[in-house]
Write an enzyme that holds these catalytic residues in place. Structure first.
Site, PDB file in Angstrom:
ATOM      1  CG  ASP A  26      -1.594   1.231   1.519  1.00 12.01           C
ATOM      2  OD1 ASP A  26      -2.228   1.734   0.580  1.00 12.01           O
ATOM      3  OD2 ASP A  26      -1.508   1.742   2.656  1.00 12.01           O
ATOM      4  NE  ARG A  27       0.916   7.431  -2.592  1.00 12.93           N
ATOM      5  CZ  ARG A  27       0.403   8.450  -3.292  1.00 12.93           C
ATOM      6  NH1 ARG A  27       0.564   8.500  -4.599  1.00 12.93           N
ATOM      7  NH2 ARG A  27      -0.284   9.400  -2.684  1.00 12.93           N
ATOM      8  CG  ASP A  28      -1.435   7.707   0.235  1.00 11.37           C
ATOM      9  OD1 ASP A  28      -0.337   8.188  -0.094  1.00 11.37           O
ATOM     10  OD2 ASP A  28      -2.437   7.732  -0.508  1.00 11.37           O
ATOM     11  CD  GLN A  79      -3.087   7.800  -4.521  1.00 13.02           C
ATOM     12  OE1 GLN A  79      -3.482   8.957  -4.339  1.00 13.02           O
ATOM     13  NE2 GLN A  79      -2.472   7.110  -3.561  1.00 13.02           N
ATOM     14  CB  CYS A  81      -7.779   2.050  -7.957  1.00 11.54           C
ATOM     15  SG  CYS A  81      -9.519   2.475  -8.154  1.00 11.54           S
ATOM     16  CG  HIS A 116     -11.796   3.762 -11.183  1.00  8.74           C
ATOM     17  ND1 HIS A 116     -11.004   2.642 -11.334  1.00  8.74           N
ATOM     18  CD2 HIS A 116     -11.927   4.300 -12.420  1.00  8.74           C
ATOM     19  CE1 HIS A 116     -10.688   2.489 -12.606  1.00  8.74           C
ATOM     20  NE2 HIS A 116     -11.229   3.479 -13.290  1.00  8.74           N
ATOM     21  CB  CYS A 132     -13.293   0.310 -10.770  1.00  5.45           C
ATOM     22  SG  CYS A 132     -12.457   0.587  -9.195  1.00  5.45           S
ATOM     23  NE  ARG A 149     -12.774   3.155  -3.175  1.00  8.18           N
ATOM     24  CZ  ARG A 149     -12.017   4.080  -2.574  1.00  8.18           C
ATOM     25  NH1 ARG A 149     -11.009   4.610  -3.218  1.00  8.18           N
ATOM     26  NH2 ARG A 149     -12.275   4.452  -1.349  1.00  8.18           N
ATOM     27  CE  LYS A 150      -5.032  -0.469  -1.781  1.00 11.29           C
ATOM     28  NZ  LYS A 150      -3.734  -0.168  -1.110  1.00 11.29           N
ATOM     29  CG  ASP A 194      -2.243   2.499   6.456  1.00  4.88           C
ATOM     30  OD1 ASP A 194      -2.539   2.085   5.303  1.00  4.88           O
ATOM     31  OD2 ASP A 194      -2.492   3.656   6.840  1.00  4.88           O
TER      32      ASP A 194
END
Ligand code: ZN
Length: 423
Positions: free
Chosen positions: A255-257, A299, A336, A338, A355, A358-359, A384
């Site tokens: 994951d990023r953020d 995103q 993602c 969306h 979509c 999207r997680k 996280d």
């Protein structure tokens, strides 16, 4: 397709390891570099080889002869004067196939050439691709020349180390090329000595049919004694062959953020993007363990109209730049754009859909698994948020929800323990 191996280099920088043999004959775990190259080419049915030799070339000829002992056919062109990295190609042009592989004789690689060749052959610009260069992220992008590409993987800029560059994608020329005779014909060299990058590729970028093929497979040059030791170790522990994309890969999906960068509201500008302490170091350990490091991030800022795709790209270039300073890299980024809820001012309706990516849905993980031949059961999804865990579970990975020790804690406690247990 014919293969040309540039085996003429002198190898001065590595003279401390071996100096009385040509660089491509330097032994690694008891076998010269060229034998590894020819072995990989043969496994890919690329058995028609021309070697360009020069300095101490007789040693190479005596070792390989006509290639029959190595399951391939080898012919030679001997440079009496050094002709640069491409001068010899003009001398042997008549014997080349329309498209041919060009390989530097001092790199160790193990790649699935069918993917590389297929990529080259399916690039359809105004004219067919003139050249495709294999590129990869490395652990020292800040002092490497970088190739900048557009969304179609067309090379649009060649950034040398001296050039000013702020945020860049970690994309380094790996030394494996597919070139075309048509490209050679498009250039009239000013002298017999020709530098492939300076005299041919860079001036032709503007024509728009030179491409970069990104690959996470093992490709390393033997430039320095340090790298020689590392590559020897990687051959012995199986890392070199394990990264070939015809073999099932293992990945850590990130994951990023909140996992790589600090939470800071919705990040819409590069200035707001700051790495979490220890995250780069943790990713470097994932890189060195031979796992793919792949970012999987929602995103919705795109759908909400708060950042453009260009701005998101810039944020990701900042991420790659900052990771690169710490010797770490990600192999790919899936995002993602969306968001399902419509009806906000400034939103972009084309992205306001329900979509599959999207997680907590596992769509992006499945895309990555398909692209890189990943065994999901041997991979992790780390994040996280509960959505990361759900997506990981749905994809069949080991899901990991980070606690306050973050990515560094995951690598230390879960990842390295498991790796040791697996041998
Ligand atoms: Zn999506």
């Amino acid at each position: 397709m014919k293969t040309v191996i540039m085996a003429g280099g002198k190898g001065t920088r590595i003279a401390s390891v071996a100096s009385d043999i040509p660089k491509p004959m330097i032994p690694l775990c008891g076998k010269p570099i060229l034998e590894y190259q020819i072995g990989c080419l043969k496994r890919n049915h690329l058995t028609d080889i021309i070697m360009i030799v020069g300095h101490l070339g007789h040693i190479i000829k005596e070792h390989f002869g006509d290639g029959s002992n190595f399951g391939c056919a080898i012919s030679y062109y001997t440079e009496t004067e050094p002709l640069g990295t491409a001068g010899a190609l003009y001398k042997i042009k008549e014997s080349l196939s329309d498209d041919f592989l060009l390989i530097h004789g001092d790199i160790i690689f193990d790649i699935d050439f069918s993917r590389f060749i297929n990529f080259h052959c399916t690039r359809k610009g105004l004219t067919p691709a003139w050249a495709t260069l294999a590129v990869h992220p490395n652990s020292h992008p800040y002092d490497s020349a970088l190739l900048v590409t557009d969304a179609d993987n067309r090379v649009i800029q060649w950034l040398n180390k001296e050039d000013t560059r702020r945020y860049y994608k970690n994309q380094v020329n790996a030394g494996l090329h597919i070139l075309s005779k048509a490209m050679l014909s498009a250039v009239t060299p000013l002298s017999e000595k020709v530098d492939l990058d300076r005299d041919i590729l860079k001036p032709l970028l503007a024509a728009g049919n030179i491409y970069a093929y990104p690959s996470p497979e093992y490709i390393k040059d033997m430039g320095t004694p340090d790298r020689y030791a590392q590559v020897s170790a990687d051959i012995e522990n199986g890392m070199v062959s394990r990264r070939n994309l015809s073999v099932k890969q293992r990945a850590v999906f990130l994951d990023r953020d909140g996992t790589i960068n600090k939470l800071n509201g919705f990040i819409t500008k590069p200035e707001a993007f700051k790495l979490i302490d220890g995250a780069a170091e943790a990713i470097r350990k994932i890189n060195n363990a031979g796992y793919l490091a792949i970012v999987i991030t929602n995103q919705p800022v795109i759908a909400r109209g708060e950042a453009s795709l260009e701005e998101l790209d810039l944020i990701h270039r900042k991420m790659e730049t900052e990771l690169g300073k710490a010797g770490a890299y990600v192999d790919d980024i899936f995002f993602c754009p969306h968001h399902p809820d419509k009806g906000f001012p400034g939103e972009r309706p084309e992205y306001k859909i329900d979509c599959e990516c999207r997680k907590p849905k596992p769509g992006m993980i499945f895309q990555a698994a398909k692209k890189y031949n990943i065994n999901l059961a041997q991979s992790y999804m780390v994040g996280d948020d509960g959505r990361d865990v759900e997506a990981g579970l749905a994809a069949g990975c080991t899901p990991v929800r980070l606690n306050n020790t973050g990515l560094a804690g995951f690598v230390e406690t879960v990842f390295e323990e498991k790796r040791k247990a697996d041998g």
